[in-house]
Write an enzyme that holds these catalytic residues in place. Structure first.
Site, mmCIF file in Angstrom:
data_model
loop_
_atom_site.group_PDB
_atom_site.id
_atom_site.type_symbol
_atom_site.label_atom_id
_atom_site.label_comp_id
_atom_site.label_asym_id
_atom_site.label_seq_id
_atom_site.Cartn_x
_atom_site.Cartn_y
_atom_site.Cartn_z
ATOM 1 C CE1 TYR A 66 -3.162 3.054 0.732
ATOM 2 C CE2 TYR A 66 -1.727 3.481 2.611
ATOM 3 C CZ TYR A 66 -2.732 3.883 1.747
ATOM 4 O OH TYR A 66 -3.289 5.123 1.899
ATOM 5 C CG HIS A 96 -2.179 15.415 0.946
ATOM 6 N ND1 HIS A 96 -3.377 15.480 1.622
ATOM 7 C CD2 HIS A 96 -2.014 14.118 0.586
ATOM 8 C CE1 HIS A 96 -3.922 14.277 1.675
ATOM 9 N NE2 HIS A 96 -3.115 13.430 1.052
ATOM 10 C CG ASN A 208 -0.423 7.409 6.883
ATOM 11 O OD1 ASN A 208 -0.326 6.218 7.052
ATOM 12 N ND2 ASN A 208 -1.574 8.030 6.957
ATOM 13 N NE ARG A 292 -16.557 27.954 50.922
ATOM 14 C CZ ARG A 292 -17.839 27.583 50.976
ATOM 15 N NH1 ARG A 292 -18.164 26.338 51.304
ATOM 16 N NH2 ARG A 292 -18.812 28.439 50.691
#
Length: 521
Positions: A66, A96, A208, A292
């Site tokens: 892949y 990208h 990735n 408090r």
């Protein structure tokens, strides 16, 4: 290859990558400019190169891998011929290149580079040693990619923002160098740097992964950890301003509810207040909740920090791309380590806790401004007296600003991780949104630091008014609190006549972000 040693470093020594676990603090140090050193042992170099050679052997055998011999994402069914395989990583980086929004700061971008280098240096990504060396070179020369902050859904990792690192490595897009935004190729030409040629799997290995969200998480954690101490100091100052009851922070009281972080916050406040000298300064038996219950509010952050550190440091020291390359066992393992769920949860949680601290300080500010609640101080902590008092307004507008900053911080607390989107032809059909969560957290921190800056000025004014009114002896103040007062007074003259406070507010915020207020015990 085992990563089992947590390294220590000094300011002077470079931070080592390759054999040691990297700490969150070391990522922050690199972000702030520390040099880095990649392990250069022959056996380590061979370990890294073995992964790259295994990828080469699969190509030679025409194996299907892949992102190496296939397209990306849903395009994994598209086979890439061997004559085009070497172009595939470059295409990944280029398509990208569509990030938008503001760009990461130099510090943030350096943290991204450190996180990506460390992940690849684990040796499960099939990259070459030369690629790791090139990232080291960029860091040490302070050549920083221009990275737009928008465009990642947090799985398949921070693909779009990390494409800007990949692009710079090959000599494309832009960098920040010596304070200027310039074309990468120009800087490389000037420094005689040859662009790196991405080998099969290297584009995917660079992009990735979870480096952007993790880098921001490291920086956010560092700021939040400091903020817990600062908010404790501000609470002590608010208690003195209001003539509060320091018995609310008694050690016997907190032994009955032993959350360790909560107890640490109570201890810090108690020690700041010189508890045994003036335990109760007013007629009010119980202070309002924002005083408090401050240890119970800030303490949530203090108690959450350990698990957040675990989440973040585990991610920093993980191989988080896909596929994982097991060169020694000769396996290619396809999985989902790019998924940023742990960082998303940590950042969604952290921004919630930090915004609650903004809300806490906002309530403290409201009390000290209002003469109905501040036990005898002038409205808005104005230092003006006599006839001119009518035209002076003290911290009135600052308190409005604090309310605005707090409201915006609270608005950002909606968890990003629950807004998963199905993207990329429903291949990425469940995503982490970790980078959006981290960016939200950074914004919440900025807003909360602005609230804290305003409070430092206001509480200093309040304490000074108590001293002026002979209601507080400055000699009775603890050294820690006296130090903070002296630091604030060095920048801030008492507010008597109205004047713009923007400049001193910005200066105070900058000092908070630089960790310059001495609030660490």
């Amino acid at each position: 290859m085992s990563h089992v040693v947590t390294q220590t470093t000094t300011v002077e020594s470079p931070i080592e990558f390759g054999r040691q676990l990297l700490t969150l603090e070391q990522v922050v140090a690199v972000a702030k400019g520390a040099k880095v050193k990649l392990c250069d042992d022959a056996d380590y170099q061979e370990y890294i190169q073995k992964g790259a050679r295994f990828i080469d052997s699969l190509l030679h055998e025409e194996g299907v891998v892949y992102g190496v011999t296939t397209g990306y994402g849903d395009s994994c069914t598209v086979n890439v011929s061997l004559d085009l395989v070497h172009e595939l990583p470059l295409h990944l980086s280029r398509f990208h290149g569509c990030g938008l929004g503001e760009v990461l700061s130099v510090m943030q971008a350096r943290a991204v580079m450190a996180c990506r280098l460390n992940s690849l240096a684990i040796g499960k990504s099939g990259v070459t040693y030369e690629l790791l060396k090139r990232i080291q070179t960029l860091l040490n020369l302070n050549i920083v990619p221009v990275i737009p902050e928008e465009g990642s859904v947090g799985a398949s990792g921070d693909l779009t923002p990390l494409s800007y690192l990949a692009a710079v490595l090959v000599g494309e897009r832009e960098v920040i160098y010596q304070g200027e935004r310039r074309a990468t190729k120009e800087v490389y030409h000037e420094l005689n740097i040859t662009p790196h040629v991405l080998r099969p799997k290297e584009g995917l290995a660079l992009m990735n992964g979870t480096a952007v969200m993790t880098a921001l998480a490291c920086l956010a954690f560092d700021r939040a950890q400091y903020l817990a101490r600062l908010a404790s100091r501000i609470t002590a100052m608010a208690s003195l301003t209001l003539k509060g009851n320091s018995n609310h922070f008694d050690d016997i009281l907190f032994a009955a509810k032993p959350h360790p972080g909560q107890n640490q916050i109570a201890t810090w406040i108690r020690e700041d207040l010189n508890h045994h000298v003036h335990p109760r300064n007013s007629d009010r038996l119980q202070d309002r909740y924002s005083i408090r219950c401050a240890p119970h509010i800030i303490g949530v952050l203090q108690d959450a920090l350990p698990f957040m550190r675990q989440f973040i440091e585990t991610e920093v020291n993980s191989a988080n791309d896909n596929p994982i390359v097991d060169a020694e066992g000769e396996h290619i393992l396809h999985g989902g380590h790019f998924y940023g769920g742990h960082i998303a949860f940590a950042m969604d949680s952290l921004k919630n806790i930090v915004a609650n601290i903004a809300d806490l300080i906002d309530r403290q500010m409201a009390l000290v401004m209002d003469p109905k609640f501040n036990n005898g101080l002038p409205a808005n902590l104005s230092g003006s007296t006599g006839p001119r008092r009518a035209i002076n307004h003290g911290f009135k507008a600052v308190q409005i600003g604090v309310s605005a900053w707090t409201a915006e911080a609270l608005k950002h607390t909606m968890p990003a991780s629950v807004f998963s989107r199905s993207t990329e032809c429903h291949n990425q059909d469940k995503v982490s949104m970790g980078t959006i969560a981290a960016r939200d957290c950074m914004r919440v921190l900025q807003l909360t630091e602005q609230v804290a800056a305003a409070a430092l000025l206001a509480m200093t004014q309040g304490i000074d008014l108590r001293i002026t009114q002979n209601e507080l002896d400055e000699a009775s103040l603890t050294p820690s609190l006296a130090t903070t007062l002296a630091q604030v007074r060095a920048d801030f003259e008492p507010l008597v006549e109205d004047r713009p406070l923007e400049a001193v507010l910005r200066q105070t915020v900058a000092k908070i972000q630089a960790g310059e207020w001495e609030v660490c015990r």
